[in-house]
Design an enzyme around this catalytic site. Structure first.
Site, PDB file in Angstrom:
ATOM      1  N   HIS A  82      54.215  85.948  94.143  1.00 32.82           N
ATOM      2  CA  HIS A  82      55.215  84.889  94.023  1.00 32.82           C
ATOM      3  C   HIS A  82      54.570  83.574  94.445  1.00 32.82           C
ATOM      4  O   HIS A  82      53.867  83.519  95.455  1.00 32.82           O
ATOM      5  CB  HIS A  82      56.409  85.184  94.944  1.00 32.82           C
ATOM      6  CG  HIS A  82      57.454  84.121  94.886  1.00 32.82           C
ATOM      7  ND1 HIS A  82      58.442  84.101  93.929  1.00 32.82           N
ATOM      8  CD2 HIS A  82      57.642  83.008  95.643  1.00 32.82           C
ATOM      9  CE1 HIS A  82      59.199  83.038  94.098  1.00 32.82           C
ATOM     10  NE2 HIS A  82      58.738  82.355  95.132  1.00 32.82           N
ATOM     11  N   ASP A 161      71.945  84.939  96.292  1.00 32.59           N
ATOM     12  CA  ASP A 161      70.972  83.837  96.267  1.00 32.59           C
ATOM     13  C   ASP A 161      71.310  82.850  95.159  1.00 32.59           C
ATOM     14  O   ASP A 161      71.166  81.641  95.341  1.00 32.59           O
ATOM     15  CB  ASP A 161      69.548  84.363  96.090  1.00 32.59           C
ATOM     16  CG  ASP A 161      68.538  83.222  96.115  1.00 32.59           C
ATOM     17  OD1 ASP A 161      68.467  82.537  97.151  1.00 32.59           O
ATOM     18  OD2 ASP A 161      67.881  82.982  95.096  1.00 32.59           O
ATOM     19  N   ARG A 168      72.822  74.949  97.890  1.00 36.33           N
ATOM     20  CA  ARG A 168      71.778  74.254  98.661  1.00 36.33           C
ATOM     21  C   ARG A 168      71.218  73.084  97.864  1.00 36.33           C
ATOM     22  O   ARG A 168      70.920  72.020  98.402  1.00 36.33           O
ATOM     23  CB  ARG A 168      70.634  75.227  99.006  1.00 36.33           C
ATOM     24  CG  ARG A 168      71.015  76.219 100.100  1.00 36.33           C
ATOM     25  CD  ARG A 168      69.994  77.322 100.211  1.00 36.33           C
ATOM     26  NE  ARG A 168      68.654  76.842 100.455  1.00 36.33           N
ATOM     27  CZ  ARG A 168      67.538  77.464 100.080  1.00 36.33           C
ATOM     28  NH1 ARG A 168      67.612  78.618  99.434  1.00 36.33           N
ATOM     29  NH2 ARG A 168      66.367  76.964 100.344  1.00 36.33           N
ATOM     30  N   SER A 183      65.617  83.475 100.859  1.00 35.70           N
ATOM     31  CA  SER A 183      65.890  83.396  99.417  1.00 35.70           C
ATOM     32  C   SER A 183      64.755  84.082  98.638  1.00 35.70           C
ATOM     33  O   SER A 183      64.987  84.947  97.794  1.00 35.70           O
ATOM     34  CB  SER A 183      66.006  81.916  99.023  1.00 35.70           C
ATOM     35  OG  SER A 183      65.826  81.718  97.660  1.00 35.70           O
ATOM     36  N   LYS A 187      64.704  88.300  96.944  1.00 36.95           N
ATOM     37  CA  LYS A 187      64.422  88.558  95.521  1.00 36.95           C
ATOM     38  C   LYS A 187      63.177  89.434  95.347  1.00 36.95           C
ATOM     39  O   LYS A 187      63.130  90.302  94.484  1.00 36.95           O
ATOM     40  CB  LYS A 187      64.253  87.229  94.765  1.00 36.95           C
ATOM     41  CG  LYS A 187      65.582  86.529  94.549  1.00 36.95           C
ATOM     42  CD  LYS A 187      65.434  85.193  93.870  1.00 36.95           C
ATOM     43  CE  LYS A 187      64.836  84.165  94.784  1.00 36.95           C
ATOM     44  NZ  LYS A 187      64.991  82.791  94.416  1.00 36.95           N
TER      45      LYS A 187
HETATM   46  N1  URA Z   1      62.225  79.256  95.730  1.00 41.02           N
HETATM   47  C1  URA Z   1      63.225  80.146  95.946  1.00 41.02           C
HETATM   48  O1  URA Z   1      63.327  81.155  95.276  1.00 41.02           O
HETATM   49  N2  URA Z   1      64.086  79.869  96.938  1.00 41.02           N
HETATM   50  C2  URA Z   1      64.020  78.773  97.705  1.00 41.02           C
HETATM   51  O2  URA Z   1      64.831  78.610  98.580  1.00 41.02           O
HETATM   52  C3  URA Z   1      62.989  77.861  97.460  1.00 41.02           C
HETATM   53  C4  URA Z   1      62.088  78.135  96.456  1.00 41.02           C
END
Ligand code: URA
Length: 440
Positions: A82, A161, A168, A183, A187
Protein backbone atom coordinates in the site's frame (compact mmCIF):
# COMPACT_ATOMS: atom_id res chain seq x y z
CA UNK A 1 -23.94 4.63 26.48
CA UNK A 2 -24.25 8.20 25.12
CA UNK A 3 -22.24 9.57 22.21
CA UNK A 4 -22.10 12.93 24.01
CA UNK A 5 -20.07 11.36 26.83
CA UNK A 6 -17.64 9.75 24.36
CA UNK A 7 -17.04 13.07 22.61
CA UNK A 8 -16.56 14.81 25.96
CA UNK A 9 -14.10 12.15 27.11
CA UNK A 10 -11.94 12.50 23.99
CA UNK A 11 -12.22 16.30 24.14
CA UNK A 12 -10.78 16.10 27.66
CA UNK A 13 -7.93 13.90 26.42
CA UNK A 14 -9.04 10.73 28.21
CA UNK A 15 -8.63 7.26 26.76
CA UNK A 16 -11.62 5.43 25.32
CA UNK A 17 -12.27 1.77 26.01
CA UNK A 18 -13.13 -0.85 23.39
CA UNK A 19 -16.88 -0.71 24.05
CA UNK A 20 -16.98 3.08 23.57
CA UNK A 21 -15.07 2.90 20.28
CA UNK A 22 -17.20 0.00 19.03
CA UNK A 23 -20.33 1.94 19.94
CA UNK A 24 -19.46 5.18 18.15
CA UNK A 25 -18.46 3.40 14.92
CA UNK A 26 -21.39 0.96 14.86
CA UNK A 27 -23.97 3.62 15.59
CA UNK A 28 -22.47 6.05 13.09
CA UNK A 29 -22.45 3.46 10.29
CA UNK A 30 -26.07 2.52 11.03
CA UNK A 31 -27.05 6.20 10.81
CA UNK A 32 -28.02 6.60 14.50
CA UNK A 33 -25.22 9.07 15.20
CA UNK A 34 -25.47 12.22 13.04
CA UNK A 35 -22.55 13.70 11.07
CA UNK A 36 -22.26 16.69 13.41
CA UNK A 37 -21.51 14.49 16.42
CA UNK A 38 -19.09 12.28 14.51
CA UNK A 39 -17.38 15.45 13.21
CA UNK A 40 -16.92 16.71 16.77
CA UNK A 41 -15.50 13.34 17.78
CA UNK A 42 -13.06 13.26 14.83
CA UNK A 43 -11.87 16.78 15.66
CA UNK A 44 -11.29 15.74 19.27
CA UNK A 45 -9.19 12.81 17.99
CA UNK A 46 -7.36 15.17 15.64
CA UNK A 47 -6.26 17.33 18.59
CA UNK A 48 -5.81 14.72 21.32
CA UNK A 49 -4.81 11.62 19.35
CA UNK A 50 -5.33 8.00 20.40
CA UNK A 51 -3.04 5.58 22.20
CA UNK A 52 -1.94 2.23 20.76
CA UNK A 53 -4.86 0.30 22.23
CA UNK A 54 -7.41 2.87 21.04
CA UNK A 55 -5.91 2.80 17.52
CA UNK A 56 -6.16 -0.98 17.41
CA UNK A 57 -9.76 -0.94 18.67
CA UNK A 58 -10.67 1.80 16.18
CA UNK A 59 -9.19 -0.21 13.29
CA UNK A 60 -10.87 -3.40 14.56
CA UNK A 61 -14.30 -1.79 14.82
CA UNK A 62 -13.95 -0.37 11.30
CA UNK A 63 -12.80 -3.77 10.00
CA UNK A 64 -15.80 -5.48 11.62
CA UNK A 65 -18.22 -3.08 9.93
CA UNK A 66 -18.09 -5.12 6.70
CA UNK A 67 -16.90 -8.19 4.83
CA UNK A 68 -13.36 -9.59 4.90
CA UNK A 69 -11.53 -11.29 2.07
CA UNK A 70 -10.49 -14.85 2.76
CA UNK A 71 -7.43 -15.67 0.68
CA UNK A 72 -6.78 -19.07 2.30
CA UNK A 73 -7.93 -20.95 -0.83
CA UNK A 74 -4.94 -19.44 -2.68
CA UNK A 75 -1.90 -21.57 -1.79
CA UNK A 76 1.28 -19.99 -0.41
CA UNK A 77 2.15 -16.74 1.33
CA UNK A 78 0.17 -13.79 -0.02
CA UNK A 79 1.72 -10.33 0.07
CA UNK A 80 0.15 -6.93 -0.37
CA UNK A 81 1.46 -3.39 -0.69
CA UNK A 82 0.00 0.00 0.00
CA UNK A 83 1.29 3.44 -0.83
CA UNK A 84 0.14 6.49 1.09
CA UNK A 85 0.02 8.25 -2.27
CA UNK A 86 2.09 10.59 -4.34
CA UNK A 87 2.66 12.21 -7.72
CA UNK A 88 3.95 9.91 -10.45
CA UNK A 89 3.81 6.96 -8.05
CA UNK A 90 3.32 4.04 -10.39
CA UNK A 91 5.29 1.50 -8.33
CA UNK A 92 2.35 -0.94 -7.95
CA UNK A 93 2.36 -1.52 -11.71
CA UNK A 94 6.03 -2.52 -11.51
CA UNK A 95 6.25 -4.19 -8.11
CA UNK A 96 3.26 -6.55 -8.47
CA UNK A 97 4.56 -8.37 -11.60
CA UNK A 98 8.12 -8.49 -10.22
CA UNK A 99 6.93 -10.19 -7.03
CA UNK A 100 4.63 -12.59 -8.92
CA UNK A 101 7.42 -13.43 -11.38
CA UNK A 102 9.49 -14.48 -8.35
CA UNK A 103 6.76 -16.93 -7.33
CA UNK A 104 4.96 -14.96 -4.60
CA UNK A 105 1.22 -14.34 -4.98
CA UNK A 106 -0.26 -10.84 -4.95
CA UNK A 107 -4.05 -10.38 -4.76
CA UNK A 108 -4.29 -6.63 -4.69
CA UNK A 109 -7.11 -4.16 -4.32
CA UNK A 110 -6.22 -0.65 -5.36
CA UNK A 111 -7.91 2.73 -5.34
CA UNK A 112 -8.68 5.46 -7.81
CA UNK A 113 -6.92 8.80 -7.75
CA UNK A 114 -8.58 11.63 -5.92
CA UNK A 115 -7.17 15.14 -5.93
CA UNK A 116 -3.65 15.56 -7.24
CA UNK A 117 -2.36 12.08 -6.38
CA UNK A 118 -2.99 9.28 -8.86
CA UNK A 119 -4.55 5.87 -8.31
CA UNK A 120 -3.49 2.50 -9.72
CA UNK A 121 -7.02 1.57 -10.85
CA UNK A 122 -7.22 4.63 -13.14
CA UNK A 123 -3.78 3.84 -14.55
CA UNK A 124 -4.83 0.27 -15.36
CA UNK A 125 -8.07 1.44 -16.92
CA UNK A 126 -6.11 3.60 -19.33
CA UNK A 127 -5.16 0.32 -21.06
CA UNK A 128 -7.98 -0.46 -23.53
CA UNK A 129 -10.21 -3.31 -22.35
CA UNK A 130 -8.77 -3.80 -18.85
CA UNK A 131 -11.41 -4.87 -16.35
CA UNK A 132 -10.71 -3.86 -12.74
CA UNK A 133 -14.16 -4.91 -11.49
CA UNK A 134 -13.73 -8.66 -11.71
CA UNK A 135 -15.98 -11.08 -9.83
CA UNK A 136 -14.36 -12.57 -6.75
CA UNK A 137 -14.16 -15.96 -8.51
CA UNK A 138 -12.36 -14.51 -11.53
CA UNK A 139 -10.00 -12.48 -9.31
CA UNK A 140 -9.04 -15.60 -7.33
CA UNK A 141 -8.72 -17.68 -10.51
CA UNK A 142 -6.24 -15.17 -12.02
CA UNK A 143 -4.18 -14.97 -8.82
CA UNK A 144 -4.04 -18.78 -8.63
CA UNK A 145 -3.07 -19.29 -12.28
CA UNK A 146 -0.89 -16.23 -13.03
CA UNK A 147 0.21 -15.20 -9.56
CA UNK A 148 -1.18 -11.66 -9.46
CA UNK A 149 -4.19 -9.50 -10.13
CA UNK A 150 -5.03 -5.88 -9.34
CA UNK A 151 -8.67 -4.85 -9.02
CA UNK A 152 -10.68 -2.01 -7.54
CA UNK A 153 -12.12 -2.58 -4.10
CA UNK A 154 -14.85 -5.20 -4.39
CA UNK A 155 -17.50 -6.31 -1.97
CA UNK A 156 -18.52 -4.45 1.13
CA UNK A 157 -15.05 -4.06 2.66
CA UNK A 158 -14.83 -1.60 5.59
CA UNK A 159 -17.98 0.47 4.92
CA UNK A 160 -17.19 2.43 8.12
CA UNK A 161 -14.07 3.84 6.47
CA UNK A 162 -16.00 4.95 3.38
CA UNK A 163 -18.41 6.94 5.54
CA UNK A 164 -15.83 8.28 8.00
CA UNK A 165 -13.29 9.15 5.29
CA UNK A 166 -15.90 11.18 3.39
CA UNK A 167 -16.66 13.09 6.59
CA UNK A 168 -12.97 13.64 7.39
CA UNK A 169 -12.47 14.99 3.90
CA UNK A 170 -14.90 17.87 4.54
CA UNK A 171 -14.11 18.53 8.22
CA UNK A 172 -10.32 19.07 7.95
CA UNK A 173 -9.60 15.89 9.91
CA UNK A 174 -7.80 13.83 7.27
CA UNK A 175 -4.29 14.62 8.57
CA UNK A 176 -4.59 12.80 11.88
CA UNK A 177 -2.12 9.95 12.29
CA UNK A 178 -4.37 7.62 14.33
CA UNK A 179 -7.20 8.18 11.84
CA UNK A 180 -4.98 7.67 8.77
CA UNK A 181 -3.41 4.57 10.34
CA UNK A 182 -6.70 2.91 11.27
CA UNK A 183 -8.25 3.83 7.91
CA UNK A 184 -5.40 2.27 5.92
CA UNK A 185 -4.86 -0.75 8.18
CA UNK A 186 -8.53 -1.71 8.47
CA UNK A 187 -8.67 -1.93 4.65
CA UNK A 188 -5.38 -3.82 4.38
CA UNK A 189 -6.38 -6.35 7.07
CA UNK A 190 -9.78 -6.80 5.37
CA UNK A 191 -7.96 -7.55 2.07
CA UNK A 192 -6.59 -10.73 3.64
CA UNK A 193 -2.86 -10.86 2.82
CA UNK A 194 -0.37 -12.48 5.24
CA UNK A 195 2.29 -9.82 4.70
CA UNK A 196 1.77 -6.11 4.06
CA UNK A 197 4.41 -3.69 2.82
CA UNK A 198 3.57 -0.05 3.42
CA UNK A 199 5.20 2.58 1.22
CA UNK A 200 4.90 5.68 3.36
CA UNK A 201 5.67 8.80 1.37
CA UNK A 202 7.23 11.87 2.90
CA UNK A 203 7.91 15.31 1.48
CA UNK A 204 6.18 18.20 -0.25
CA UNK A 205 3.93 15.99 -2.37
CA UNK A 206 2.87 13.70 0.50
CA UNK A 207 0.45 13.74 3.44
CA UNK A 208 3.38 13.37 5.83
CA UNK A 209 5.55 16.40 5.17
CA UNK A 210 8.38 15.44 7.56
CA UNK A 211 10.33 12.24 8.15
CA UNK A 212 9.41 12.30 11.86
CA UNK A 213 5.70 12.35 11.00
CA UNK A 214 6.16 9.53 8.48
CA UNK A 215 8.04 7.44 11.07
CA UNK A 216 5.36 8.02 13.68
CA UNK A 217 2.56 7.04 11.26
CA UNK A 218 4.52 3.95 10.20
CA UNK A 219 5.02 2.84 13.80
CA UNK A 220 1.27 3.04 14.49
CA UNK A 221 0.44 1.04 11.35
CA UNK A 222 3.07 -1.62 12.02
CA UNK A 223 1.70 -2.07 15.56
CA UNK A 224 -1.90 -2.37 14.37
CA UNK A 225 -0.83 -5.00 11.83
CA UNK A 226 1.13 -6.94 14.43
CA UNK A 227 -1.87 -6.98 16.77
CA UNK A 228 -3.87 -8.57 13.96
CA UNK A 229 -1.16 -11.22 13.54
CA UNK A 230 0.07 -9.94 10.16
CA UNK A 231 3.64 -9.25 9.12
CA UNK A 232 3.85 -5.53 8.39
CA UNK A 233 6.80 -3.39 7.36
CA UNK A 234 6.92 0.26 6.32
CA UNK A 235 9.45 1.73 3.92
CA UNK A 236 9.57 5.53 3.99
CA UNK A 237 10.29 6.93 0.54
CA UNK A 238 10.76 10.43 -0.81
CA UNK A 239 7.91 12.43 -2.34
CA UNK A 240 9.44 15.89 -2.53
CA UNK A 241 9.66 15.53 -6.28
CA UNK A 242 7.69 13.16 -8.52
CA UNK A 243 8.83 9.57 -8.96
CA UNK A 244 10.06 8.89 -12.48
CA UNK A 245 9.49 11.29 -15.37
CA UNK A 246 5.84 10.62 -16.23
CA UNK A 247 2.71 11.95 -14.53
CA UNK A 248 -0.61 10.86 -16.04
CA UNK A 249 -2.39 7.57 -16.44
CA UNK A 250 -1.35 6.06 -19.77
CA UNK A 251 2.02 7.85 -19.62
CA UNK A 252 2.71 6.15 -16.29
CA UNK A 253 1.73 2.72 -17.66
CA UNK A 254 4.16 3.27 -20.50
CA UNK A 255 6.94 4.33 -18.12
CA UNK A 256 6.26 1.31 -15.88
CA UNK A 257 6.63 -0.98 -18.91
CA UNK A 258 9.97 0.68 -19.66
CA UNK A 259 11.18 -0.20 -16.14
CA UNK A 260 9.82 -3.76 -16.45
CA UNK A 261 11.75 -4.07 -19.73
CA UNK A 262 14.98 -3.06 -17.99
CA UNK A 263 15.03 0.66 -18.86
CA UNK A 264 13.12 3.64 -17.48
CA UNK A 265 14.18 6.29 -14.98
CA UNK A 266 16.71 5.24 -12.34
CA UNK A 267 14.79 6.67 -9.35
CA UNK A 268 11.64 4.76 -10.24
CA UNK A 269 13.54 1.54 -10.82
CA UNK A 270 15.44 1.85 -7.55
CA UNK A 271 12.34 2.44 -5.40
CA UNK A 272 10.35 -0.28 -7.21
CA UNK A 273 13.10 -2.90 -6.85
CA UNK A 274 13.54 -2.02 -3.17
CA UNK A 275 9.81 -2.32 -2.45
CA UNK A 276 9.52 -5.58 -4.39
CA UNK A 277 12.59 -7.00 -2.62
CA UNK A 278 11.12 -6.20 0.79
CA UNK A 279 7.88 -7.95 -0.18
CA UNK A 280 9.88 -11.01 -1.26
CA UNK A 281 11.85 -10.83 1.98
CA UNK A 282 8.64 -10.83 4.01
CA UNK A 283 7.49 -13.85 1.97
CA UNK A 284 10.69 -15.60 3.07
CA UNK A 285 12.40 -15.73 -0.31
CA UNK A 286 15.83 -15.10 1.24
CA UNK A 287 17.87 -12.28 2.74
CA UNK A 288 17.11 -8.76 1.57
CA UNK A 289 20.23 -8.87 -0.64
CA UNK A 290 19.04 -12.18 -2.20
CA UNK A 291 15.65 -10.62 -2.81
CA UNK A 292 17.14 -7.51 -4.47
CA UNK A 293 19.07 -9.87 -6.78
CA UNK A 294 15.90 -11.88 -7.51
CA UNK A 295 13.92 -8.73 -8.33
CA UNK A 296 16.64 -7.47 -10.70
CA UNK A 297 16.92 -10.92 -12.30
CA UNK A 298 13.25 -11.08 -13.33
CA UNK A 299 13.54 -7.60 -14.84
CA UNK A 300 16.69 -8.51 -16.77
CA UNK A 301 15.41 -11.88 -18.05
CA UNK A 302 12.06 -10.39 -19.16
CA UNK A 303 9.94 -12.48 -16.78
CA UNK A 304 8.54 -9.48 -14.90
CA UNK A 305 7.35 -7.79 -18.11
CA UNK A 306 5.89 -11.10 -19.33
CA UNK A 307 4.02 -11.40 -16.01
CA UNK A 308 2.62 -7.90 -16.41
CA UNK A 309 1.38 -8.71 -19.92
CA UNK A 310 -0.16 -12.00 -18.70
CA UNK A 311 -2.02 -10.14 -15.96
CA UNK A 312 -3.27 -7.45 -18.34
CA UNK A 313 -4.45 -10.07 -20.86
CA UNK A 314 -6.20 -12.10 -18.15
CA UNK A 315 -8.06 -8.94 -17.12
CA UNK A 316 -9.19 -8.31 -20.72
CA UNK A 317 -6.59 -5.70 -21.68
CA UNK A 318 -5.57 -5.15 -25.29
CA UNK A 319 -1.82 -5.60 -25.48
CA UNK A 320 -1.55 -4.42 -29.07
CA UNK A 321 -1.86 -0.85 -27.79
CA UNK A 322 1.52 -1.34 -26.11
CA UNK A 323 3.22 -1.81 -29.47
CA UNK A 324 1.93 1.53 -30.70
CA UNK A 325 2.24 3.44 -27.50
CA UNK A 326 3.99 6.47 -28.97
CA UNK A 327 0.98 7.16 -31.17
CA UNK A 328 -1.88 5.65 -29.16
CA UNK A 329 -0.98 6.45 -25.58
CA UNK A 330 -0.72 10.23 -25.60
CA UNK A 331 -3.12 13.09 -26.28
CA UNK A 332 -2.80 14.80 -29.67
CA UNK A 333 -1.78 18.15 -28.25
CA UNK A 334 1.87 18.11 -27.22
CA UNK A 335 3.11 21.36 -25.70
CA UNK A 336 6.74 21.81 -24.75
CA UNK A 337 7.89 24.00 -21.89
CA UNK A 338 11.12 25.69 -22.80
CA UNK A 339 13.56 26.97 -20.19
CA UNK A 340 14.15 30.72 -20.32
CA UNK A 341 17.36 30.49 -18.33
CA UNK A 342 20.25 28.19 -17.55
CA UNK A 343 21.20 26.50 -14.31
CA UNK A 344 20.78 23.24 -12.41
CA UNK A 345 17.43 21.83 -11.36
CA UNK A 346 17.40 22.19 -7.56
CA UNK A 347 13.81 21.17 -6.81
CA UNK A 348 10.61 20.03 -8.49
CA UNK A 349 7.57 20.58 -6.31
CA UNK A 350 5.56 17.36 -6.55
CA UNK A 351 2.35 18.94 -5.24
CA UNK A 352 2.48 21.75 -7.83
CA UNK A 353 3.18 19.26 -10.59
CA UNK A 354 0.24 17.17 -9.43
CA UNK A 355 -2.00 20.24 -9.53
CA UNK A 356 -0.78 21.12 -13.04
CA UNK A 357 -1.57 17.58 -14.18
CA UNK A 358 -5.13 18.04 -12.89
CA UNK A 359 -5.53 21.06 -15.19
CA UNK A 360 -4.42 18.91 -18.11
CA UNK A 361 -7.19 16.40 -17.28
CA UNK A 362 -5.27 13.67 -15.42
CA UNK A 363 -7.29 13.51 -12.19
CA UNK A 364 -10.70 14.23 -10.76
CA UNK A 365 -11.81 16.70 -8.10
CA UNK A 366 -15.01 14.81 -7.34
CA UNK A 367 -15.57 11.05 -7.50
CA UNK A 368 -18.05 11.45 -10.39
CA UNK A 369 -15.66 13.49 -12.60
CA UNK A 370 -14.38 11.84 -15.77
CA UNK A 371 -10.68 11.85 -16.56
CA UNK A 372 -8.52 12.09 -19.67
CA UNK A 373 -6.41 8.92 -19.63
CA UNK A 374 -3.97 10.22 -22.25
CA UNK A 375 -3.25 13.57 -20.57
CA UNK A 376 -0.13 14.23 -18.54
CA UNK A 377 3.41 15.47 -18.19
CA UNK A 378 6.77 14.04 -19.19
CA UNK A 379 9.64 15.68 -17.37
CA UNK A 380 12.81 16.01 -19.40
CA UNK A 381 14.85 17.39 -16.53
CA UNK A 382 15.14 16.02 -13.01
CA UNK A 383 16.84 17.28 -9.84
CA UNK A 384 20.58 17.78 -10.37
CA UNK A 385 20.33 18.02 -14.18
CA UNK A 386 22.05 20.86 -16.07
CA UNK A 387 19.64 23.06 -18.04
CA UNK A 388 20.62 25.37 -20.90
CA UNK A 389 18.49 28.29 -22.01
CA UNK A 390 16.13 26.89 -24.70
CA UNK A 391 16.15 23.31 -23.35
CA UNK A 392 12.83 21.49 -23.07
CA UNK A 393 11.93 21.16 -19.36
CA UNK A 394 8.79 19.12 -19.89
CA UNK A 395 6.26 18.04 -22.50
CA UNK A 396 2.58 18.44 -21.67
CA UNK A 397 -0.17 16.30 -23.23
CA UNK A 398 -3.79 17.37 -23.21
CA UNK A 399 -6.91 17.59 -25.34
CA UNK A 400 -6.61 21.39 -25.56
CA UNK A 401 -3.69 23.81 -25.95
CA UNK A 402 -5.37 26.27 -23.53
CA UNK A 403 -5.16 23.68 -20.74
CA UNK A 404 -1.43 23.31 -21.43
CA UNK A 405 -0.96 27.08 -21.25
CA UNK A 406 -2.67 27.19 -17.82
CA UNK A 407 -0.56 24.27 -16.55
CA UNK A 408 2.65 25.83 -17.92
CA UNK A 409 2.68 28.65 -15.36
CA UNK A 410 2.43 26.20 -12.44
CA UNK A 411 5.10 23.90 -13.86
CA UNK A 412 7.48 26.82 -14.35
CA UNK A 413 6.98 27.67 -10.67
CA UNK A 414 7.40 24.01 -9.67
CA UNK A 415 10.75 23.50 -11.41
CA UNK A 416 13.35 25.62 -9.59
CA UNK A 417 16.81 26.24 -11.05
CA UNK A 418 19.92 27.25 -9.11
CA UNK A 419 23.42 28.35 -10.13
CA UNK A 420 25.11 25.51 -8.27
CA UNK A 421 24.50 21.80 -8.78
CA UNK A 422 22.55 20.47 -5.78
CA UNK A 423 22.93 17.09 -4.10
CA UNK A 424 20.10 14.74 -4.98
CA UNK A 425 18.16 13.80 -1.82
CA UNK A 426 17.99 10.09 -0.88
CA UNK A 427 15.02 8.18 -2.28
CA UNK A 428 14.64 5.77 0.62
CA UNK A 429 14.69 7.42 4.03
CA UNK A 430 13.89 4.70 6.56
CA UNK A 431 12.41 1.32 7.30
CA UNK A 432 10.06 0.63 10.20
CA UNK A 433 9.35 -2.88 11.51
CA UNK A 434 8.15 -4.24 14.85
CA UNK A 435 11.87 -4.45 15.71
CA UNK A 436 12.35 -0.68 15.41
CA UNK A 437 13.30 2.12 13.05
CA UNK A 438 16.27 2.02 10.69
CA UNK A 439 17.14 5.39 9.12
CA UNK A 440 19.30 5.56 5.98
N1 URA B 1 -5.43 6.85 2.70
C1 URA B 1 -6.42 6.17 3.34
O1 URA B 1 -6.84 5.11 2.90
N2 URA B 1 -6.89 6.70 4.48
C2 URA B 1 -6.47 7.85 5.00
O2 URA B 1 -6.94 8.25 6.04
C3 URA B 1 -5.46 8.55 4.33
C4 URA B 1 -4.95 8.02 3.17
Amino acid sequence: MRVYDIIEKKRDNKNLNEEEIKYIIKEYVSGKIPDYQMSAFLMAVYFNGMNEEECFNFAKSMLNSGEKMDLTSIPGIKVDKHSTGGVGDKTTLIVVPIVAACGVKVAKMSGRGLGYTGGTVDKLESIPGVNVSLSMEKFFEIVKSIGCSVVSQTGNLVPADKKIYALRDVTATVESKPLVASSIMSKKIASGADCILLDVKTGKGAFMKTLDDAVELSKIMVKIGKNFGRKVMAVITDMNSPLGNAVGNSLEVWESCEVLKGGGPEDLKKVSVYLAANMLYMAEKGTLEDCITLANEVINNGKAYEKFKEMISAQGGDLSSFDNFETLGKDDVCYEIISEKEGYVSSIDAEKLGKASMILGVGRLKKEDSIDYKAGIILYKKIGDKVEKGDVLAALYSSKTEKCKCAEEIIKEAVVLSHEKVKVAPLIHAKVTDQGVEKF
